[in-house]
Design a protein around this motif. Structure first.
Motif, PDB file in Angstrom:
ATOM      1  N   ASP A   1      -0.169   4.680  10.146  1.00 28.07           N
ATOM      2  CA  ASP A   1       0.040   4.236   8.769  1.00 28.07           C
ATOM      3  C   ASP A   1      -0.834   5.014   7.811  1.00 28.07           C
ATOM      4  OD1 ASP A   1       2.012   2.442   8.945  1.00 28.07           O
ATOM      5  OD2 ASP A   1       0.743   0.663   9.058  1.00 28.07           O
ATOM      6  N   ALA A   2      -2.076   5.188   8.193  1.00 33.12           N
ATOM      7  CA  ALA A   2      -3.014   5.847   7.294  1.00 33.12           C
ATOM      8  C   ALA A   2      -2.605   7.263   6.988  1.00 33.12           C
ATOM      9  CB  ALA A   2      -4.417   5.829   7.902  1.00 33.12           C
TER      10      ALA A   2
ATOM     11  N   GLN B   1       0.456   8.219   6.498  1.00 30.46           N
ATOM     12  CA  GLN B   1       1.722   8.264   5.770  1.00 30.46           C
ATOM     13  C   GLN B   1       1.491   8.277   4.279  1.00 30.46           C
ATOM     14  OE1 GLN B   1       4.095   5.052   7.183  1.00 30.46           O
ATOM     15  NE2 GLN B   1       4.415   5.949   9.185  1.00 30.46           N
TER      16      GLN B   1
ATOM     17  N   CYS C   1      -6.548   4.676  -1.723  1.00 30.00           N
ATOM     18  CA  CYS C   1      -5.586   3.720  -1.170  1.00 30.00           C
ATOM     19  C   CYS C   1      -5.330   3.984   0.314  1.00 30.00           C
ATOM     20  CB  CYS C   1      -4.269   3.787  -1.943  1.00 30.00           C
ATOM     21  SG  CYS C   1      -4.369   3.129  -3.612  1.00 30.00           S
ATOM     22  N   VAL C   2      -5.224   5.252   0.697  1.00 35.07           N
ATOM     23  CA  VAL C   2      -4.951   5.607   2.095  1.00 35.07           C
ATOM     24  C   VAL C   2      -6.050   5.094   3.016  1.00 35.07           C
ATOM     25  CG1 VAL C   2      -4.825   7.546   3.712  1.00 35.07           C
ATOM     26  CG2 VAL C   2      -3.478   7.588   1.606  1.00 35.07           C
TER      27      VAL C   2
ATOM     28  N   GLU D   1      -2.567  -2.907   4.471  1.00 35.56           N
ATOM     29  CA  GLU D   1      -1.152  -3.083   4.142  1.00 35.56           C
ATOM     30  C   GLU D   1      -0.782  -4.558   4.131  1.00 35.56           C
ATOM     31  OE1 GLU D   1       1.227  -2.070   2.508  1.00 35.56           O
ATOM     32  OE2 GLU D   1       2.000  -0.404   3.708  1.00 35.56           O
TER      33      GLU D   1
ATOM     34  N   ILE E   1       0.849   4.090  -3.006  1.00 40.38           N
ATOM     35  CA  ILE E   1       0.581   5.514  -2.798  1.00 40.38           C
ATOM     36  C   ILE E   1       1.743   6.357  -3.311  1.00 40.38           C
ATOM     37  CG2 ILE E   1       0.272   7.284  -1.011  1.00 40.38           C
ATOM     38  CD1 ILE E   1      -1.219   5.096   0.628  1.00 40.38           C
TER      39      ILE E   1
ATOM     40  N   ARG F   1       0.833  -1.204   0.000  1.00 37.55           N
ATOM     41  CA  ARG F   1       0.000   0.000   0.000  1.00 37.55           C
ATOM     42  C   ARG F   1       0.869   1.254   0.000  1.00 37.55           C
ATOM     43  NH1 ARG F   1      -3.473   2.516   4.887  1.00 37.55           N
ATOM     44  NH2 ARG F   1      -1.337   2.706   5.620  1.00 37.55           N
ATOM     45  N   ARG F   2       1.912   1.270   0.821  1.00 42.27           N
ATOM     46  CA  ARG F   2       2.783   2.446   0.901  1.00 42.27           C
ATOM     47  C   ARG F   2       3.438   2.750  -0.445  1.00 42.27           C
ATOM     48  NH1 ARG F   2       5.314   1.031   5.144  1.00 42.27           N
ATOM     49  NH2 ARG F   2       4.168   2.358   6.588  1.00 42.27           N
TER      50      ARG F   2
END
Length: 524
Positions: A521-522, A524, A189-190, A195, A87, A83-84
């Motif tokens: 996380d959300a 970032q 995605c956020v 993740e 993004i 996911r990171r």
């Protein structure tokens, strides 16, 4: 702080369908951009004075970088969070789109397209890589179909919206429109995508990445330069030799590595290899077709950019219908039969299209485009699903990266090779006798340039010659594409495993590490 939950299986989480929505939004951005530029190329050729070779580079700069970086992108997602990295890729794509909208020369446009390729390289394989972690075998084909349909939906939206923008604004607007689309993808995605990662995946190898990028770039450059210089030109031959050496060094390095970035052992799996090759051929034909079609619709048939986009809808409609209808046919007949039938349909459409003449109207084009769309959809969706299904979940990133890399290499070579074939055939047939040297060169560069020169000189004979020469080149491209699709169909029918001999793997939840997103996380 990231919370790791070893027992949680995302494939039993209701949120996986919302996560699929995030992936659909991401793929929509890439599909949208792929065709919006194709429709803009004739306008950019006129406004920027771009030759056919420069237009090929505006299209291929994105695809070459895309293909070269997808393998390391998949590994980065495996190690640091899919996911990171997804993004991040959308953010880079957004930045490249903004840069493309602000420049005013061919070279900066090519650079901006390359930057967009970096972002696309992160988005495409990771969007596919998370599917085996989110969906079991019984749902995976539907998920792959949804993601593929999203990319396909972007294809008709791109030309239509791009055509409207070009009719009302400057050509840079086709880049600027990607900015809000990418921003929507990032937000989706956020907030929606969980993740997942595999920290044990191989490290990104900078040397292998450099060998991939250099080998592919030199190969594409050689193919684009060959029609103008001649296939026997020393520079062209030297470039081909250099690309072969670099790609051979890459293969040798990866085979000797204990943890290779380019996992060639995956190609030893018959199902993965053959389905990947089938999907690659479809990309080869699709990319070449999307390159040669807009100038025909715009310059030869005399449509404006918006009307050009609308007239590409039959192919996209066929593609969407096939992507939605593939699942029941797969369940009844199996992947081998559906893929082979899709390739035969594609071959028939391309060979039918190769019979296009200067006197044919749009109705004939709409007929074979619709058939081509059906062939694309029935071939590529089952092939992608079957190839992904052959991958263990802990190698999803690197495996899907390899799949997407081979596909995009096929697309890049399709644009370069078929575009070069078109350029050579067009230049050979075009009659520029009696024209001043500069005007003859401009007319020979592209059919759009020929129409501009003909309008300036009031030369109807040049217009007729340019149209006939372009149709000759386009028909040759379509015939070669049809033959290639037919050969691949025969190979798929003969070599793809029967359904009962290639059962889908049943991975366990422990094969992949699911990471529950936290508020930190959300953000970032």
């Amino acid at each position: 702080m990231v919370t790791v939950t070893q027992q949680h299986d995302p494939r039993h989480d209701a949120r996986r369908w919302w996560a699929l929505g995030a992936l659909v939004a991401s793929m929509l951005v890439l599909g949208f951009d792929m065709t919006i530029l194709n429709v803009a190329l004739p306008t950019m050729a006129r406004d920027l004075g771009a030759s056919t070779g420069e237009q090929q580079w505006m299209a291929d700069a994105y695809v070459v970088v895309f293909a070269a970086l997808m393998l390391p992108a998949g590994l980065l997602g495996d190690r640091f969070g899919r996911r990171r990295m997804l993004i991040t890729g959308l953010g880079v794509f957004l930045a490249g789109s903004l840069a493309g909208a602000l420049v005013d020369d061919v070279t900066p446009v090519i650079v901006a397209r390359a930057l967009m390729g970096v972002g696309g390289a992160l988005v495409m394989p990771l969007a596919m890589a998370v599917l085996p972690s989110l969906f079991g075998p019984e749902e995976r084909t539907r998920a792959v179909g949804a993601v593929s349909a999203a990319s396909a939906l972007g294809l008709p939206l791109g030309p239509i919206l791009g055509g409207w923008l070009l009719d009302h604004f400057w050509w840079g607007s086709v880049f600027l429109v990607n900015v809000p689309m990418a921003a929507i993808g990032i937000a989706a995605c956020v907030f929606l995508l969980p993740e997942t990662r595999d920290p044990a995946s191989p490290k990104v190898d900078a040397v292998s990445t450099a060998l991939t990028a250099a080998g592919l770039s030199i190969l594409i450059y050689a193919i684009i330069e060959a029609p103008g210089r001649g296939w026997g030109d020393p520079l062209v031959l030297g470039l081909f030799a250099a690309s072969v050496v670099l790609i051979a060094l890459l293969v040798v390095r990866e085979r000797r590595s204990a943890r290779p970035m380019l996992d060639l052992s995956l190609l030893a799996q018959r199902g993965f290899l053959l389905n990947t090759l089938a999907a690659t051929l479809v990309m080869f034909v699709l990319s070449g077709l999307m390159f040669v079609l807009p100038p025909y619709l715009q310059a030869v048939l005399g449509n404006d950019t918006f009307a050009t986009g609308v007239r590409m809808l039959p192919m996209m409609g066929g593609l969407l219908i096939a992507s939605r209808g593939a699942q029941p046919l797969l369940a009844k007949f199996g992947a081998r039969a559906v893929i082979s039938a899709g390739l035969v349909t594609l071959a028939f459409a391309a060979i039918l299209g190769s019979r296009t003449s200067v006197d044919d109207g749009y109705g004939f084009t709409a007929l074979w485009l619709s058939i081509a769309g059906l062939g694309f959809g029935f071939a590529v969706v089952p092939a992608m699903s079957a190839a992904l299904g052959a991958l263990p979940r802990d190698r999803a990133g690197s495996g899907s990266g390899l799949l997407m890399t081979v596909r995009q290499v096929g697309g890049a070579i399709g644009i370069a090779l078929l575009g070069s074939l078109l350029a050579g055939a067009y230049g050979d047939r075009l009659d520029t006798s009696g024209l001043p040297h500069g005007a003859a060169d401009a007319a020979s560069d592209s059919v759009v340039g020929a129409h501009v020169i003909a309008a300036q000189l009031g030369d109807r004979a040049l217009t007729a010659s340019a149209n006939a020469a372009y149709l000759h080149g386009m028909d040759l491209v379509l015939m070669i594409s049809g033959i290639a699709a037919l050969v691949t169909a025969l190979l798929a029918a003969a070599l793809l495993p029967k359904p009962e001999t290639s059962p889908a793997p049943a991975p366990t939840p422990e094969e992949d590490t699911a990471v529950a997103p936290t508020p930190a996380d959300a953000g970032q």
